[in-house]
Design a protein around this motif. Structure first.
Motif, PDB file in Angstrom:
ATOM      1  N   LYS A  55       0.835  -1.401  -0.038  1.00  0.00           N
ATOM      2  CA  LYS A  55      -0.151   0.025   0.019  1.00  0.00           C
ATOM      3  C   LYS A  55       0.900   1.242   0.057  1.00  0.00           C
ATOM      4  CE  LYS A  55      -4.087  -1.851   2.273  1.00  0.00           C
ATOM      5  NZ  LYS A  55      -5.084  -1.806   3.570  1.00  0.00           N
ATOM      6  N   ALA A  56       1.759   1.252   0.743  1.00  0.00           N
ATOM      7  CA  ALA A  56       2.831   2.433   0.809  1.00  0.00           C
ATOM      8  C   ALA A  56       3.229   2.609  -0.557  1.00  0.00           C
ATOM      9  CB  ALA A  56       3.857   2.384   1.999  1.00  0.00           C
ATOM     10  N   ILE A  57       4.170   1.736  -0.990  1.00  0.00           N
ATOM     11  CA  ILE A  57       4.758   1.799  -2.511  1.00  0.00           C
ATOM     12  C   ILE A  57       3.772   2.491  -3.443  1.00  0.00           C
ATOM     13  CG2 ILE A  57       5.836   0.826  -4.343  1.00  0.00           C
ATOM     14  CD1 ILE A  57       7.253  -0.914  -2.141  1.00  0.00           C
ATOM     15  N   LYS A  58       2.439   1.714  -3.309  1.00  0.00           N
ATOM     16  CA  LYS A  58       1.450   2.365  -4.327  1.00  0.00           C
ATOM     17  C   LYS A  58       1.180   3.798  -4.163  1.00  0.00           C
ATOM     18  CE  LYS A  58      -0.938  -1.400  -6.381  1.00  0.00           C
ATOM     19  NZ  LYS A  58      -1.210  -0.798  -7.651  1.00  0.00           N
ATOM     20  N   LYS A  59       0.832   4.122  -2.842  1.00  0.00           N
ATOM     21  CA  LYS A  59       0.559   5.530  -2.379  1.00  0.00           C
ATOM     22  C   LYS A  59       1.668   6.550  -2.788  1.00  0.00           C
ATOM     23  CE  LYS A  59      -3.832   5.236  -1.408  1.00  0.00           C
ATOM     24  NZ  LYS A  59      -4.525   6.013  -2.141  1.00  0.00           N
ATOM     25  N   LEU A  60       3.047   6.119  -2.331  1.00  0.00           N
ATOM     26  CA  LEU A  60       3.872   7.014  -2.494  1.00  0.00           C
ATOM     27  C   LEU A  60       4.165   7.383  -3.800  1.00  0.00           C
ATOM     28  CD1 LEU A  60       6.632   5.276  -0.121  1.00  0.00           C
ATOM     29  CD2 LEU A  60       5.930   7.707  -0.104  1.00  0.00           C
ATOM     30  N   ASN A  61       4.014   6.285  -5.225  1.00  0.00           N
ATOM     31  CA  ASN A  61       4.065   6.683  -6.159  1.00  0.00           C
ATOM     32  C   ASN A  61       3.016   7.407  -6.807  1.00  0.00           C
ATOM     33  OD1 ASN A  61       5.028   5.641  -8.927  1.00  0.00           O
ATOM     34  ND2 ASN A  61       3.260   4.862  -9.258  1.00  0.00           N
ATOM     35  N   VAL A  89       5.031   4.653   8.033  1.00  0.00           N
ATOM     36  CA  VAL A  89       3.600   4.074   7.489  1.00  0.00           C
ATOM     37  C   VAL A  89       2.736   3.713   8.654  1.00  0.00           C
ATOM     38  CG1 VAL A  89       2.457   2.878   5.933  1.00  0.00           C
ATOM     39  CG2 VAL A  89       4.797   3.470   5.364  1.00  0.00           C
ATOM     40  N   THR A  90       1.605   4.153   8.670  1.00  0.00           N
ATOM     41  CA  THR A  90       0.549   4.034   9.537  1.00  0.00           C
ATOM     42  C   THR A  90      -0.666   3.720   8.830  1.00  0.00           C
ATOM     43  OG1 THR A  90       1.620   5.711  11.153  1.00  0.00           O
ATOM     44  CG2 THR A  90      -0.815   4.728  11.569  1.00  0.00           C
ATOM     45  N   PRO A  91      -1.008   2.415   9.149  1.00  0.00           N
ATOM     46  CA  PRO A  91      -2.393   2.127   8.411  1.00  0.00           C
ATOM     47  C   PRO A  91      -3.604   2.878   9.088  1.00  0.00           C
ATOM     48  CG  PRO A  91      -1.338   0.201   9.992  1.00  0.00           C
ATOM     49  CD  PRO A  91      -0.563   1.502  10.209  1.00  0.00           C
ATOM     50  N   SER A  92      -4.577   3.047   8.463  1.00  0.00           N
ATOM     51  CA  SER A  92      -5.754   3.834   8.778  1.00  0.00           C
ATOM     52  C   SER A  92      -6.802   2.896   8.585  1.00  0.00           C
ATOM     53  CB  SER A  92      -6.022   5.100   8.125  1.00  0.00           C
ATOM     54  OG  SER A  92      -6.137   5.153   6.880  1.00  0.00           O
ATOM     55  N   GLU A  93      -8.092   3.459   8.889  1.00  0.00           N
ATOM     56  CA  GLU A  93      -9.271   2.677   8.793  1.00  0.00           C
ATOM     57  C   GLU A  93      -9.472   2.198   7.350  1.00  0.00           C
ATOM     58  OE1 GLU A  93     -12.689   3.522  10.758  1.00  0.00           O
ATOM     59  OE2 GLU A  93     -11.730   3.970  12.548  1.00  0.00           O
ATOM     60  N   VAL A  96      -3.438   4.077   4.168  1.00  0.00           N
ATOM     61  CA  VAL A  96      -2.350   4.194   5.012  1.00  0.00           C
ATOM     62  C   VAL A  96      -2.078   5.674   4.982  1.00  0.00           C
ATOM     63  CG1 VAL A  96      -1.363   2.010   4.563  1.00  0.00           C
ATOM     64  CG2 VAL A  96      -0.797   3.828   2.993  1.00  0.00           C
ATOM     65  N   GLU A  97      -1.346   6.106   6.195  1.00  0.00           N
ATOM     66  CA  GLU A  97      -0.784   7.536   6.319  1.00  0.00           C
ATOM     67  C   GLU A  97       0.535   7.334   6.171  1.00  0.00           C
ATOM     68  OE1 GLU A  97      -2.788   9.167   9.751  1.00  0.00           O
ATOM     69  OE2 GLU A  97      -4.738   8.587   9.105  1.00  0.00           O
ATOM     70  N   PHE A  98       1.197   8.548   5.738  1.00  0.00           N
ATOM     71  CA  PHE A  98       2.644   8.306   5.531  1.00  0.00           C
ATOM     72  C   PHE A  98       3.046   9.800   5.081  1.00  0.00           C
ATOM     73  CE2 PHE A  98       0.932   7.596   1.408  1.00  0.00           C
ATOM     74  CZ  PHE A  98       1.399   8.289   0.642  1.00  0.00           C
ATOM     75  N   GLY A  99       4.516   9.956   5.377  1.00  0.00           N
ATOM     76  CA  GLY A  99       4.875  11.114   4.580  1.00  0.00           C
ATOM     77  C   GLY A  99       5.952  10.704   3.510  1.00  0.00           C
ATOM     78  N   CYS A 100       6.349  11.721   2.745  1.00  0.00           N
ATOM     79  CA  CYS A 100       7.400  10.979   1.823  1.00  0.00           C
ATOM     80  C   CYS A 100       8.724  10.908   2.499  1.00  0.00           C
ATOM     81  CB  CYS A 100       7.912  12.366   0.914  1.00  0.00           C
ATOM     82  SG  CYS A 100       6.419  12.541  -0.425  1.00  0.00           S
ATOM     83  N   PRO A 101       9.788  10.297   2.121  1.00  0.00           N
ATOM     84  CA  PRO A 101      10.939   9.707   2.716  1.00  0.00           C
ATOM     85  C   PRO A 101      11.488  10.868   3.258  1.00  0.00           C
ATOM     86  CG  PRO A 101      10.859   8.712   0.533  1.00  0.00           C
ATOM     87  CD  PRO A 101       9.724   9.694   0.612  1.00  0.00           C
ATOM     88  N   SER A 102      11.973  11.045   4.546  1.00  0.00           N
ATOM     89  CA  SER A 102      12.869  12.150   5.141  1.00  0.00           C
ATOM     90  C   SER A 102      14.275  11.967   4.793  1.00  0.00           C
ATOM     91  CB  SER A 102      12.505  11.963   6.647  1.00  0.00           C
ATOM     92  OG  SER A 102      13.107  10.780   7.124  1.00  0.00           O
TER      93      SER A 102
END
Length: 164
Positions: A55-61, A89-93, A96-102
């Protein structure tokens, strides 16, 4: 007897040069800038962490945050940029919630590719990755992608940046 040895030597030289030409052709097909866009977990990879990585990779893209990217040059050199391990990355209901790489781990070196095996030659050593390419898509098999300090394994899918 000398003629058969000469023929064998010429055949061996031709065989080696043809293999090198084939590898050079594969290297030229790989030239360009590649962004990860998907992840397919291995069945033995931790399920919850693997799905979170997918999920994170798809959303980051989707939002334009490059978490893993490679640039392969026609001179046989590469530049690698890895930042997924620096994304929280934090799963939400619902998603996912995330920020771009720091930050990013950066690597450079030379590479070789035979359409089955991608070899990255870093100063610290070599990394051999199973890989295949179709058109503007590259698939690699990985065993140690880090997401939220957990290791997952599977296939990473990369797309060549075409400038369109």
């Amino acid at each position: 007897m000398k003629i058969s040895k000469i023929i064998a030597l010429v055949a061996m030289v031709l065989f080696i040069s043809c293999d090198k030409d084939k590898d050079d052709d594969n290297i030229q097909f790989l030239v360009g800038h590649w962004h990860v866009f998907d992840f397919q977990p291995d069945p033995n990879s931790p399920v919850e962490d693997s799905l979170l990585a997918k999920k994170a990779i798809k959303k980051l893209n989707e939002v334009g945050c490059d978490s893993i990217e490679y640039t392969f040059g026609s001179d046989g050199e590469f530049y690698a940029k890895h930042g997924l391990q620096f994304v929280s990355v934090t799963p939400s209901e619902t998603d996912v919630e995330f920020g771009c790489p720091s930050q990013f781990d950066i690597g450079t070196g030379t590479f070789d590719f035979d359409n089955n095996l991608l070899t990255l030659n870093y100063d610290q050593g070599n990394l051999r990755i199973e890989g295949s390419m179709e058109g503007d898509y590259l698939t690699t098999k990985v065993i140690n992608i880090i997401i939220n300090d957990k290791e997952v394994s599977g296939k990473l899918f990369f797309m060549r940046e075409t400038g369109e």
